[in-house]
Structure formats: C-alpha cells, structure tokens
Design a protein around this motif. Structure first.
Motif, PDB file in Angstrom:
ATOM      1  N   UNK A   1      -9.028  19.968 -10.099  1.00 17.61           N
ATOM      2  CA  UNK A   1      -9.212  18.584 -10.544  1.00 17.61           C
ATOM      3  C   UNK A   1      -8.968  17.691  -9.340  1.00 17.61           C
ATOM      4  N   UNK A   2      -9.990  16.968  -8.930  1.00 22.99           N
ATOM      5  CA  UNK A   2      -9.946  16.208  -7.682  1.00 22.99           C
ATOM      6  C   UNK A   2     -10.050  14.720  -7.978  1.00 22.99           C
ATOM      7  N   UNK A   3      -9.174  13.933  -7.394  1.00 18.89           N
ATOM      8  CA  UNK A   3      -9.207  12.470  -7.533  1.00 18.89           C
ATOM      9  C   UNK A   3      -9.508  11.863  -6.174  1.00 18.89           C
ATOM     10  N   UNK A   4     -10.537  11.000  -6.115  1.00 25.24           N
ATOM     11  CA  UNK A   4     -10.907  10.316  -4.885  1.00 25.24           C
ATOM     12  C   UNK A   4     -11.193   8.852  -5.188  1.00 25.24           C
ATOM     13  N   UNK A   5     -11.522   8.098  -4.165  1.00 25.84           N
ATOM     14  CA  UNK A   5     -11.789   6.674  -4.334  1.00 25.84           C
ATOM     15  C   UNK A   5     -13.095   6.462  -5.099  1.00 25.84           C
ATOM     16  N   UNK A   6     -13.156   5.392  -5.905  1.00 31.34           N
ATOM     17  CA  UNK A   6     -14.401   5.046  -6.585  1.00 31.34           C
ATOM     18  C   UNK A   6     -14.274   5.098  -8.086  1.00 31.34           C
ATOM     19  N   UNK A   7     -15.387   4.916  -8.756  1.00 33.22           N
ATOM     20  CA  UNK A   7     -15.457   4.947 -10.214  1.00 33.22           C
ATOM     21  C   UNK A   7     -15.040   6.327 -10.702  1.00 33.22           C
TER      22      UNK A   7
ATOM     23  N   UNK B   1     -18.194   9.860  -4.298  1.00 37.23           N
ATOM     24  CA  UNK B   1     -19.598   9.482  -4.263  1.00 37.23           C
ATOM     25  C   UNK B   1     -20.389  10.567  -3.583  1.00 37.23           C
ATOM     26  N   UNK B   2     -21.672  10.365  -3.450  1.00 39.54           N
ATOM     27  CA  UNK B   2     -22.534  11.391  -2.874  1.00 39.54           C
ATOM     28  C   UNK B   2     -22.186  11.706  -1.422  1.00 39.54           C
ATOM     29  N   UNK B   3     -21.610  10.731  -0.716  1.00 39.81           N
ATOM     30  CA  UNK B   3     -21.290  10.949   0.700  1.00 39.81           C
ATOM     31  C   UNK B   3     -20.114  11.894   0.906  1.00 39.81           C
ATOM     32  N   UNK B   4     -19.427  12.278  -0.192  1.00 37.35           N
ATOM     33  CA  UNK B   4     -18.342  13.247  -0.080  1.00 37.35           C
ATOM     34  C   UNK B   4     -18.644  14.528  -0.864  1.00 37.35           C
ATOM     35  N   UNK B   5     -19.892  14.718  -1.240  1.00 36.27           N
ATOM     36  CA  UNK B   5     -20.281  15.926  -1.969  1.00 36.27           C
ATOM     37  C   UNK B   5     -19.999  17.177  -1.129  1.00 36.27           C
ATOM     38  N   UNK B   6     -19.745  18.304  -1.767  1.00 39.92           N
ATOM     39  CA  UNK B   6     -19.419  19.524  -1.013  1.00 39.92           C
ATOM     40  C   UNK B   6     -20.492  19.908   0.005  1.00 39.92           C
ATOM     41  N   UNK B   7     -21.755  19.584  -0.292  1.00 36.95           N
ATOM     42  CA  UNK B   7     -22.861  19.999   0.581  1.00 36.95           C
ATOM     43  C   UNK B   7     -22.898  19.263   1.915  1.00 36.95           C
ATOM     44  N   UNK B   8     -22.119  18.175   2.063  1.00 38.69           N
ATOM     45  CA  UNK B   8     -22.153  17.427   3.326  1.00 38.69           C
ATOM     46  C   UNK B   8     -21.234  18.057   4.363  1.00 38.69           C
ATOM     47  N   UNK B   9     -20.487  19.094   3.969  1.00 40.00           N
ATOM     48  CA  UNK B   9     -19.528  19.729   4.876  1.00 40.00           C
ATOM     49  C   UNK B   9     -20.003  21.098   5.345  1.00 40.00           C
TER      50      UNK B   9
ATOM     51  N   UNK C   1     -13.571  19.569 -11.529  1.00 37.62           N
ATOM     52  CA  UNK C   1     -13.770  18.210 -12.048  1.00 37.62           C
ATOM     53  C   UNK C   1     -13.411  17.224 -10.954  1.00 37.62           C
ATOM     54  N   UNK C   2     -14.262  16.216 -10.749  1.00 32.44           N
ATOM     55  CA  UNK C   2     -14.000  15.210  -9.723  1.00 32.44           C
ATOM     56  C   UNK C   2     -13.949  13.833 -10.364  1.00 32.44           C
ATOM     57  N   UNK C   3     -12.853  13.129 -10.130  1.00 32.38           N
ATOM     58  CA  UNK C   3     -12.685  11.763 -10.611  1.00 32.38           C
ATOM     59  C   UNK C   3     -12.850  10.840  -9.410  1.00 32.38           C
ATOM     60  N   UNK C   4     -13.866  10.003  -9.464  1.00 31.85           N
ATOM     61  CA  UNK C   4     -14.147   9.128  -8.332  1.00 31.85           C
ATOM     62  C   UNK C   4     -15.116   9.765  -7.369  1.00 31.85           C
TER      63      UNK C   4
ATOM     64  N   UNK D   1       0.804  -1.228   0.000  1.00 34.31           N
ATOM     65  CA  UNK D   1       0.000   0.000   0.000  1.00 34.31           C
ATOM     66  C   UNK D   1       0.835   1.276   0.000  1.00 34.31           C
ATOM     67  N   UNK D   2       2.156   1.141  -0.088  1.00 32.28           N
ATOM     68  CA  UNK D   2       3.014   2.327  -0.132  1.00 32.28           C
ATOM     69  C   UNK D   2       2.623   3.238  -1.294  1.00 32.28           C
ATOM     70  N   UNK D   3       2.547   4.527  -1.019  1.00 29.00           N
ATOM     71  CA  UNK D   3       2.267   5.494  -2.076  1.00 29.00           C
ATOM     72  C   UNK D   3       0.821   5.552  -2.509  1.00 29.00           C
ATOM     73  N   UNK D   4      -0.095   4.938  -1.724  1.00 31.60           N
ATOM     74  CA  UNK D   4      -1.517   4.946  -2.076  1.00 31.60           C
ATOM     75  C   UNK D   4      -2.320   5.717  -1.031  1.00 31.60           C
ATOM     76  N   UNK D   5      -3.582   5.964  -1.353  1.00 31.52           N
ATOM     77  CA  UNK D   5      -4.476   6.716  -0.472  1.00 31.52           C
ATOM     78  C   UNK D   5      -5.652   5.848  -0.055  1.00 31.52           C
ATOM     79  N   UNK D   6      -6.271   6.203   1.059  1.00 31.73           N
ATOM     80  CA  UNK D   6      -7.443   5.473   1.525  1.00 31.73           C
ATOM     81  C   UNK D   6      -8.705   5.886   0.806  1.00 31.73           C
ATOM     82  N   UNK D   7      -9.835   5.406   1.303  1.00 35.89           N
ATOM     83  CA  UNK D   7     -11.126   5.790   0.739  1.00 35.89           C
ATOM     84  C   UNK D   7     -11.703   6.976   1.489  1.00 35.89           C
ATOM     85  N   UNK D   8     -13.034   7.044   1.551  1.00 42.84           N
ATOM     86  CA  UNK D   8     -13.682   8.116   2.320  1.00 42.84           C
ATOM     87  C   UNK D   8     -13.345   9.496   1.797  1.00 42.84           C
TER      88      UNK D   8
END
Length: 472
Positions: free
Chosen positions: A459-465, A427-435, A422-425, A215-222
């Motif tokens: 340009x934002x990259x997160x976990x997921x599709x 989900x709705x649980x990390x949408x800006x409105x939840x903060x 632009x967001x790559x990955x 897992x070196x050099x990788x990021x978690x989910x959430x």
C-alpha cells in the motif's frame, strides 16, 4: 539600541562578490569601523565596491579593494584537460547526459576521485547517481536541492498476512497520518531539531524556521512516499539481530522540504559568484570550507539533513502509535549529502553523494525499487573504486514529460493490479514503468553491496489525489 551587525548576506545583497571580498570586508568592519553606524558602514563599503581603484593603495581599505579587483579581473577557472578516470557501474543503462556531467565534474581542479552508480541519470551540476570526492570544498549542486533526502524503514514483528486482512484500515492510517507536497498538519509535533542554534545564527535558515516547523513530519512531492509492505530477512548477520523470516514494514522516502531547497538555492548562487567556471560547468561551483560562506553552508547542510531525519521519525512515530506496536528495528540512510571521510591514503576528503547510498564496509542501507517492484536492505562492502557508495534506487528510465505523454491511467492500473499494489496519490510520472529494472541495477553493483533483506510494497501513499491511480 545598537544597530544589527552586518552579515555576509547583507554584503551579497549590496552586490559584493562572494568569497574573499566578503570575508575581508566583514573583518575590516569588526576591526576598524565598529564605532560607525550601520548605514555609514554600508556607505563606506559601497564606495570601495564602486571604485576599488581609488582605494587599493590605502593602508586600511587597500586589501579589500585589491580583493575586489582581483576577483573582477580573474577569468574562468580552468578545468583539467582531457577525460579523467572514474568507475562506472551498469554503464550500458546510463544515458549520455549523465556520463557527460560526470566527465565534466571529474575535470574540476578540486576533484580527487569519482564514480557513477547504475541508477544514474542527468540532473543539475553533478548527475543523480554521481559520487565525487574533493579536498576541503563543498559543491552545493554536488549535494543537490533536497538536502539529506533519505530512506527510513520500521520493521514490526507482525505477520505479513495482517496487510491483506486490514487493507482499508491501513489505507486510512496512511491518509490520516501522512502529508505530502503543500499540505501539512494543523498541529505539527515538536522536535528538538527546531531548537538548534543554526535557526538563529544563519540568516537563510532563520528566515525558514516558521516554514520548517509547519512542514515537520511531512513528505515532499515527486518520488517521495510512505508505504506498508512486507520484508523478508535473508541474512541473520545484520545490525539489528533480526531473525530470518517475513515481517510487516513501513518504508518512507523524503527529504528536507523547503528548508533544504532554500539552502541549496542560496549557497549555489554564492558559490557561482565566488567560483567562476566555464558556462557548461557553472553549476559545479564550490565553496571553500575555510571561508565563512563554506562554513555556513556546511552547518546549514547538516541541519537540513537532521531536519529530514526528524520528519521521517515523526512519520514513523505517528504510524507506530496507530498500529499500537513498536518496531523491532529501524533502518535509515540518506543521500544528497556531503560527508567528511578518509580516502585510501588516509587523507580527509569531502564525499558528495548526489542520489547515492553510503556503502562503507558493514554499513546498512536501503535501496528501493519503484511503487510496484522490490526494494532491498543492503550491507556495504566498502569498495574503494565506488568511493564506498551504491545506487539510491532504480533510477529513472523515462522523463516526467515523456511518462505523461506515453502512459495511460488504465495501463498503469493494470500493472499495479498485477503486482498486487494499491497506490494512494501519485501520477503517471511516477508509474513503475518510468524506472529502470531494479534487479538489473542490483546485479550491476554486486561488488558494492550484499542483500540482507527484500522489501515488497503493498500500500503506497504519494503526493496527489488519493484516488488517482488506486486499484479498484
């Protein structure tokens, strides 16, 4: 070949209560019973554990039997009566559950001081956004599961218009050079952190070494991310002598992956076995740093923090190589950690910052917003009432379950399009409105930090599709 030496983990597996009984048992074996085979050592200790009353008067095994009997007979540790004082920032926007958790933490007999940051919300043990100073003890759930989770920003002397002109190239760069969640690189990069002696000396860490390497050099989910954006420096009095102006920046947020989670889970169980608290406070169980378990946790926690830092450095190194540029500055800070610091009287305390940023006088840090709102480079003011701390972000306003029930994909896409992100990955649980509103959070902590620069994600990259909520 000699049998493997008994460890604290072996005794806990046998059902020994952690803490003093384990320490005494290992000392007895090392002093009196090294000539016994390992299986006979185990049988002897099991006999004492099963019937300690029969051994309490023996000269050699009596101290162990007495320690077991004392721990079995002792009731829950009493909490301090009534509410204890602690500083609260942005209290009007902090949920009741987080306030209750902080009030409970302040009633621990080992609590010296506390503070609640404006991004606070309910968690396990100490609330996220909670800061707690103790004397010579560490609370695994006061640190958190994602040990050493951190922010890291690389700032480049590249004009901000570069992003608009190279959107597709930068998206591909993120997709090719970052990994999230359960995915990893086929050939992880080496790093000196993997040669640390803790990987061979601490059993729970040794078990995780192969997984940690993968897992070196990788990021978690959430809420973890890697993103390109623009940063504007407002104040030339910064640690990196950055001139005022706008620059391209890479910002990442992630932690110690499965390594940190396993350390937290194991030592939380050890702490809860050793430290009998009332049921509503059980997740605040602590480890005395003078005990073997406490010393092990401290070493493992620091290793996890350094491992998290190594992951960020590799993320930024991969992207720097693709940009064919070296950064003018790198700013990094972490949360979900415990530090040895001095209080106002000069006494050493253990400061737990669970989702809180170090903000000692002159200390640089990064406080992000959401995927579509600004983040801030800050300099700490060293406010004693906050225990030299500030928020670690905007803080959740909406639970993940509520977000998925309330928000829709078209709604989020419209919001991102308006923000020009632009967001790559994700989900709705990390949408800006939840903060929470990051500007209100920052307004609530003007006494804690001053803003040196402002970051805007592009340009934002997160976990997921990777096509889930990308703006068309």
């Amino acid at each position: 070949m000699a049998s493997a030496k008994l460890t604290a983990k072996d005794l806990l597996t046998l059902g020994f209560p952690s803490g003093k009984p384990v320490t005494i048992a290992l000392q007895l074996i090392d002093t009196y019973y090294t000539d016994l085979a390992r299986n006979h050592q185990i049988e002897l200790l099991q006999d004492v554990l099963t019937a300690p009353e029969q051994y309490k008067l023996q000269a050699t095994l009596g101290p162990l039997a007495q320690a077991i009997l004392t721990q079995k007979s002792s009731g829950p540790i009493e909490l301090k009566p009534g509410k204890q004082k602690f500083a609260i920032y942005g209290g009007e926007n902090i949920e009741g559950g987080a306030l209750h958790q902080m009030e409970l933490a302040m009633r621990l007999p080992i609590a010296q001081a506390g503070a609640l940051m404006p991004d606070a919300h309910q968690g396990y043990g100490l609330p996220i956004g909670g800061v707690l100073a103790t004397h010579n003890v560490a609370i695994p759930y006061g640190v958190g599961v994602d040990i050493g989770c951190r922010m890291c920003m690389s700032i480049y002397d590249i004009h901000t218009g570069f992003i608009d002109k190279n959107q597709d190239k930068l998206k591909k760069m993120l997709l090719d050079n970052t990994r999230f969640g359960h995915t990893s690189f086929k050939r992880p990069m080496n790093h000196p952190v993997m040669d640390r002696p803790e990987f061979s000396e601490l059993p729970i860490v040794r078990e995780m070494k192969d997984r940690a390497y993968q897992q070196l050099g990788t990021s978690g989910g959430g809420n973890h991310f890697v993103e390109f954006g623009t940063v504007e420096i407002h104040d030339v009095n910064n640690d990196h002598d950055l001139p005022k102006g706008k620059y391209l920046a890479i910002l990442s947020h992630s932690g110690s992956r499965r390594l940190g989670a396993n350390i937290a889970g194991y030592y939380t169980k050890v702490a809860m076995d050793a430290c009998q608290l009332p049921p509503d406070a059980k997740h605040l169980a602590w480890l005395d740093l003078d005990t073997e378990a406490g010393q092990e946790y401290w070493l493992a926690m620091n290793l996890a923090g350094d491992y998290a830092s190594a992951c960020h450095h590799q993320i930024h190194e991969r992207l720097a190589n693709k940009l064919t540029e070296q950064p003018m500055a790198v700013i990094e800070n972490h949360h979900n950690f415990a530090w040895k610091e001095k209080d106002a009287t000069g006494k050493e305390v253990i400061v737990h910052r669970k989702g809180a940023t170090p903000a000692g006088k002159g200390v640089m840090g990064i406080i992000p917003g959401s995927m579509a709102t600004p983040g801030f480079i800050v300099r700490g003011k060293g406010e004693a009432a906050s225990i030299n701390s500030a928020s670690h972000g905007a803080g959740r306003l909406m639970s993940r379950t509520e977000a998925k029930k309330t928000l829709s994909l078209p709604q989020v896409r419209k919001y991102l399009q308006k923000a020009g992100v632009d967001v790559l990955g994700s989900g709705l649980d990390e949408a800006p409105m939840v903060y929470k509103d990051i500007n209100k959070v920052m307004a609530s902590q003007q006494d804690l930090v001053e803003v040196v620069g402002t970051f805007h994600p592009k340009i934002v990259r997160m976990n997921g599709d990777e096509k889930y909520i990308e703006v068309d």
